[in-house]
Design a protein around this motif. Structure first.
Motif: not given
Length: 248
Positions: A2, A183, A186, A240
């Motif tokens: 990602k 996250e 990421t 996002h």
């Protein structure tokens, strides 16, 4: 991965809309660069100055203020173009003092918190690595990596709200942090990719004659690319993680 998808999406966001990117940012960016050059405040000039005088400090302050206003103005306009398809009516995007004030207020607070964390990490890792390996170029590189990547990660997670501020959404200060919960890996990889990109863009300066036209030209071009990609990364993170848009 990602992080790579976000990074590539952000690059495409700029170069896939290059005419609009230049229309939104071109004149503003060139104007603040012209102010810096006229005042003699360039990267090479600042590196050459060890102890600035009062006059030189004033010039740097003016140049920095012009740069910050320009960057905020461009970032807000770019967020609004990508998220709302708002295009400038002329050669300059809309200037909203109230909107820029809100954006600047959040940005400065996030920057100060990031700076504080960076100072703590610099002291901790500096003490550790110098104690283990001595003061070498490898030690310095390790310290920079161990400081910049976590700081950028923290910065990105909090800054995810900034495009929302630009489009007048009522978001809390920590909403970006909450939206990116889970996250961190990421964002960490994304921060690493951003750092590598900045190093790659800056590296040609070491090969160009100091103070030359080519060196100045590369500073202008690479600075614009870094600025626009950074604004696009924030736009992509917001789109996002907060608006739940897909990464196309």
């Amino acid at each position: 991965m990602k992080a790579w998808a976000i990074f590539v999406h952000s690059i495409r966001q700029v170069f896939g809309n290059l005419p609009e990117a230049l229309q939104i940012s071109g004149l503003i960016y060139l104007a603040q660069m012209a102010i810096a050059i006229a005042l003699g405040v360039t990267t090479t000039a600042m590196e050459a100055t060890t102890e600035p005088t009062g006059a030189e400090a004033t010039k740097v302050t003016i140049a920095m203020m012009a740069m910050l206003i320009a960057l905020m103005w461009i970032a807000v306009a770019w967020h609004r173009f990508v998220l709302l398809n708002e295009r400038p009516a002329g050669y300059l995007p809309q200037f909203s003092l109230q909107r820029l004030g809100r954006y600047a207020g959040r940005s400065i607070l996030i920057a100060l918190l990031s700076l504080l964390i960076g100072m703590v990490l610099w002291l901790a890792f500096g003490t550790l690595f110098v104690g283990l390996f001595g003061l070498t170029w490898l030690t310095e590189l390790l310290i920079v990596i161990c400081v910049i990547v976590p700081v950028l990660t923290f910065l990105y997670r909090l800054s995810t709200i900034l495009p929302g501020v630009a489009v007048d959404r009522d978001l809390g200060f920590a909403d970006g942090w909450v939206a990116t919960t889970g996250e961190t890996p990421t964002i960490l990889i994304l921060a690493f990719l951003s750092g590598v990109a900045a190093i790659v863009l800056g590296s040609p300066l070491a090969l160009l004659p100091e103070g030359s036209i080519l060196s100045l030209l590369w500073q202008v071009i690479s600075g614009w690319v870094q600025m626009m990609i950074s604004a696009s990364i924030l736009t992509t993170l917001y789109g996002h993680y907060i608006e739940k848009r897909a990464l196309l």
